[in-house]
Design an enzyme around this catalytic site. Structure first.
Site, PDB file in Angstrom:
ATOM      1  N   ASP A  84       0.848  -1.187   0.000  1.00 32.95           N
ATOM      2  CA  ASP A  84       0.000   0.000   0.000  1.00 32.95           C
ATOM      3  C   ASP A  84       0.891   1.248   0.000  1.00 32.95           C
ATOM      4  O   ASP A  84       1.816   1.335  -0.805  1.00 32.95           O
ATOM      5  CB  ASP A  84      -0.967  -0.028   1.197  1.00 32.95           C
ATOM      6  CG  ASP A  84      -2.097   0.986   1.067  1.00 32.95           C
ATOM      7  OD1 ASP A  84      -3.101   0.685   0.406  1.00 32.95           O
ATOM      8  OD2 ASP A  84      -1.951   2.096   1.610  1.00 32.95           O
TER       9      ASP A  84
ATOM     10  N   TYR B 157      -3.016  11.135   0.791  1.00 33.20           N
ATOM     11  CA  TYR B 157      -3.629  11.147  -0.539  1.00 33.20           C
ATOM     12  C   TYR B 157      -3.587  12.555  -1.136  1.00 33.20           C
ATOM     13  O   TYR B 157      -3.310  12.732  -2.324  1.00 33.20           O
ATOM     14  CB  TYR B 157      -5.076  10.645  -0.452  1.00 33.20           C
ATOM     15  CG  TYR B 157      -5.178   9.201  -0.059  1.00 33.20           C
ATOM     16  CD1 TYR B 157      -5.368   8.215  -1.022  1.00 33.20           C
ATOM     17  CD2 TYR B 157      -5.081   8.805   1.272  1.00 33.20           C
ATOM     18  CE1 TYR B 157      -5.465   6.878  -0.677  1.00 33.20           C
ATOM     19  CE2 TYR B 157      -5.165   7.476   1.634  1.00 33.20           C
ATOM     20  CZ  TYR B 157      -5.356   6.514   0.659  1.00 33.20           C
ATOM     21  OH  TYR B 157      -5.436   5.189   1.000  1.00 33.20           O
TER      22      TYR B 157
ATOM     23  N   HIS C 135      -4.802  -7.641   0.248  1.00 33.57           N
ATOM     24  CA  HIS C 135      -4.155  -6.342   0.410  1.00 33.57           C
ATOM     25  C   HIS C 135      -3.374  -6.241   1.713  1.00 33.57           C
ATOM     26  O   HIS C 135      -2.311  -5.624   1.764  1.00 33.57           O
ATOM     27  CB  HIS C 135      -5.229  -5.254   0.358  1.00 33.57           C
ATOM     28  CG  HIS C 135      -4.692  -3.875   0.218  1.00 33.57           C
ATOM     29  ND1 HIS C 135      -4.294  -3.352  -0.987  1.00 33.57           N
ATOM     30  CD2 HIS C 135      -4.476  -2.894   1.128  1.00 33.57           C
ATOM     31  CE1 HIS C 135      -3.868  -2.117  -0.823  1.00 33.57           C
ATOM     32  NE2 HIS C 135      -3.962  -1.812   0.461  1.00 33.57           N
TER      33      HIS C 135
END
Length: 745
Positions: free
Chosen positions: A256, A387, A443
């Site tokens: 990630d 982000y 994930h």
């Protein structure tokens, strides 16, 4: 005092300290004692090391952890780590999780008062988090979850805080015995340092110092003043590792955001990152695009999934402030936002409606502890800033033309939302030396399948360590023979040649050739020299290859001149400079200065040579037994592990069937060799006459592996063969190559 053993009594204020058992404490120096207790000798910054030694020793004294034998100790991992000192303003400080009761009471009250009746169901997991699973988690939260128990468990880990580049960072630092490089483990969103809990002990047992930070804005790390992205975070992580380990190279593992951060670290600090292990391939260079059917199918699937699954990323990347305000007063809202990702991204069974059975992969306590790490410090808000930071700093992809040259291993887990690319696609950006298609795990690999991830990491890091050790052993084993031979022949040659004669011979033998000569379609040669090969003056030939994308690869660069550079530039952009064995790096520095954006590739072992380290040459990556992504569509590549350090890299131009070699075969013009050089070549090749057809000595020293590799070269059946020092085979190359190696095959 036992002077014979070099021991000394530990005292404070003139009083000899004793353990609680009443024994006088007689011990070696703190450094020796700590090494025997499993604390590595890593240099680290001085205040950090002094603090560790003094505080760890005093803590163990107070805890009564000494035996009568001065070198023995018990349980230093916990007590020594917890006792780290705070000498110096850059010193890492021990950290203990201790959430105030008031904070916990406030969170629990809001969880209890959540109004479920005002929440309609929009379609369970098809429209977001499944309400039934969320209610199950919240019921456990209210009735059975014990944060204080989780807090005590986490506090068993050696935790610290420090300041790096103005940012407060929280991290775990568990110490191995120093036999393996330090290892940095990087989590992502919506994970935490908790993900790696099961991996720390076995990796420490392997010998690694294991460092697990909380990313900036996460858990107990500080809140950045403004959003920062993965590249800036990579700089902070590199700063942390530098503070802990000085100039020592280290390993990085991540998924990630950890994969993006680790990739930027490898891109920006290749001299520090020894190897990179990923369980998610998140970045690629801006100029990379899918081409093969597999690559195009993967890209289409990723695009389709992105339409359904990346709304959260768009919100967090464009309006994190608004989202943060909405979440800041709702622990259940934070839990829903995070739980939805664990359900959607995990590799778990799903029913016909697509509802995940996430409880097969996670238990309630694990999920809630991770969620609480976002709540107890109010860090959910700033955790989403990564982000936004990615968009602001433009770090969602690597710059066009750039490549990650650090050896990279990939554990390709079957992530249902972020499927791994084909290896061929990843190789266009990364130096992939290890790739493993994992049988299970999504994930959150470290939580879902810690055993599989650990096994893959161990295999990859062990392969990197053994490869480096093999190179060192080969070089060291032949160093004595090569050194004596080089010095002897150099001395003899120099004594038989006057300076004026040498200069005249150079002008007559090596006239400058400033125009590349076409040898085959897309292949040119430039003759010049001499090159200083182990003290022997040899003619040298540069081979220029135009790659599929139009870039140029320069093999064995000859002396640089502006006129030659201009002629080369007419053929294409100089993108790669290649030193294919230990001798062919003499003129690389001049070409590097002319083309600073070119990647310089070194033969195995070349970067470790003292002459190279003392020079101005910068090597960006190391060549291996297979072609890297940069030219795999044009050239095949292999290595002959020859003796005396001559690990030779060969190239095969598939389109024209042209083989490029260096020293294994020599077809030298006798009149271009000094007498002593000619004598050496003839002796090593055992030929008659004045021309050495092949150089047997390195192949013989290389043993069975070298002979096998040479046979593989002959099996290529090239039409043409280019040698770096001798006359090329411009026709009938396969037959002439086979004849040259009749003694071997």
């Amino acid at each position: 005092m036992d002077h014979a053993r070099g021991a000394w009594p530990h005292s404070v204020g003139g009083r000899t300290l004793s353990s609680r058992r009443g024994w006088p404490v007689i011990m070696h120096s703190p450094s020796t004692f700590l090494r025997r207790c499993g604390v590595p000798r890593a240099p680290q910054n001085l205040s950090y090391r002094i603090g560790l030694e003094l505080r760890a020793v005093l803590s163990l004294l107070n805890a009564g952890r000494f035996e009568r034998d001065a070198g023995a100790c018990v349980g230093v991992a916990r007590d020594g780590a917890r006792a780290l000192g705070t000498l110096g303003h850059e010193m890492a400080k021990p950290f203990t999780i201790a959430v105030p009761d008031e904070r916990l009471a406030g969170i629990n009250a809001k969880v209890a008062s959540f109004d479920w009746g005002a929440l309609p169901d929009a379609g369970s997991w098809t429209s977001g988090v499944g309400l039934a699973d969320l209610k199950r988690l919240v019921d456990h939260w209210r009735m059975r979850f014990d944060w204080r128990a989780q807090e005590r468990r986490l506090n068993a880990l050696p935790q610290f805080t420090t300041e790096v580049l103005g940012e407060k960072l929280h991290f775990i630092h568990a110490r191995g015995d120093g036999s393996r490089p330090p290892l940095l483990l990087l989590h992502g969103w919506p994970g935490s340092f908790l993900e790696f809990e099961a991996l720390i002990a076995p990796l420490v047992a392997d010998g690694h110092d294991v460092v697990v930070p909380s990313l900036p804005g996460y858990a107990f790390s500080g809140r950045p003043a403004a959003p920062i992205g993965p590249r800036r975070t990579g700089a902070l992580m590199h700063g942390l590792m530098t503070e802990l380990f000085g100039d020592a190279r280290y390993l990085v593992q991540g998924g990630d955001w950890g994969a993006a951060i680790g990739s930027w670290m490898a891109h920006d600090h290749p001299e520090a990152v020894a190897a990179l292990h990923l369980n998610m391939v998140l970045l690629q260079a801006a100029d990379i695009s899918p081409k093969t059917p597999d690559e195009l199918a993967w890209a289409a699937r990723r695009a389709s999934l992105a339409k359904e699954e990346t709304g959260y990323a768009h919100e967090q990347g464009t309006r994190p402030q608004t989202l943060g305000i909405a979440m800041s007063d709702s622990p259940v809202g934070v839990a829903a936002w995070i739980l939805e990702k664990f359900g959607a991204w995990a590799d778990v069974p799903r029913d016909e409606q697509g509802r995940p059975d996430l409880w097969q992969a996670f238990d309630e306590d694990t999920l809630l502890t991770n969620i609480m790490l976002y709540l107890v410090e109010g860090s959910f808000i700033t955790s989403t800033w990564m982000y936004r930071g990615r968009m602001l700093e433009g770090s969602g992809e690597l710059p066009a033309g750039s490549r990650i040259k650090v050896p990279t291993g990939v554990a390709a887990f079957p992530d249902p939302v972020f499927p791994p690319p084909p290896r061929s696609q990843a190789r266009k950006t990364y130096n992939i030396v290890h790739w493993n298609e994992m049988e299970a795990g999504g994930h959150f690999a470290a939580l879902e399948q810690p055993g599989l991830l650990l096994a893959d990491m161990r295999r990859f890091f062990a392969d990197q360590a053994s490869s480096k050790a093999r190179r060192r052993r080969r070089i060291a084993g032949a160093a004595g023979v090569v050194g004596v031979a080089a010095v002897g022949f150099w001395t003899l040659a120099d004594s038989h040649r006057r300076p004026d004669d040498a200069q005249a011979r150079h002008r007559a033998t090596y006239p400058p050739l400033d125009v590349p000569k076409a040898f085959a379609e897309g292949v040119w040669i430039v003759d010049s020299g001499p090159i200083n090969a182990m003290g022997l003056a040899l003619p040298v030939r540069m081979t220029i290859v135009r790659l599929e994308n139009g870039d140029l690869l320069l093999h064995s660069p000859t002396p640089y001149s502006a006129a030659l550079a201009k002629a080369v530039e007419a053929l294409g952009r100089v993108r790669h400079l290649v030193a294919p064995n230990i001798a062919h790096w003499t003129y690389v520095a001049d070409w590097q200065r002319a083309y600073p954006d070119a990647t310089t590739w070194a033969a195995p072992g070349l970067r470790d040579r003292a002459q190279v380290r003392a020079s101005s040459v910068r090597f960006d990556a190391e060549l291996g037994g297979t072609a890297p992504a940069e030219w795999s569509d044009t050239l095949d590549q292999g290595m002959v592990p020859a003796g005396a350090g001559f690990n030779e890299i060969w190239f095969f131009h598939r389109q024209t069937k042209t083989l490029v070699l260096v020293d294994l075969i020599e077809n030298l013009d006798a009149d271009k060799l000094p007498p002593v050089t000619r004598l050496l070549m003839q002796a090593s090749a055992a030929t008659d006459g004045t021309t050495a057809r092949y150089l047997r000595l390195p192949v013989r020293l290389g043993g069975a592996d070298a002979r096998k590799a040479v046979r593989a070269i002959v099996a290529l059946e090239p039409d043409r063969v280019i040698f770096a020092h001798g006359r090329p085979f411009d026709t009938n190359g396969a037959a002439r190559l086979k004849r040259a190696f009749e003694w071997l095959i």
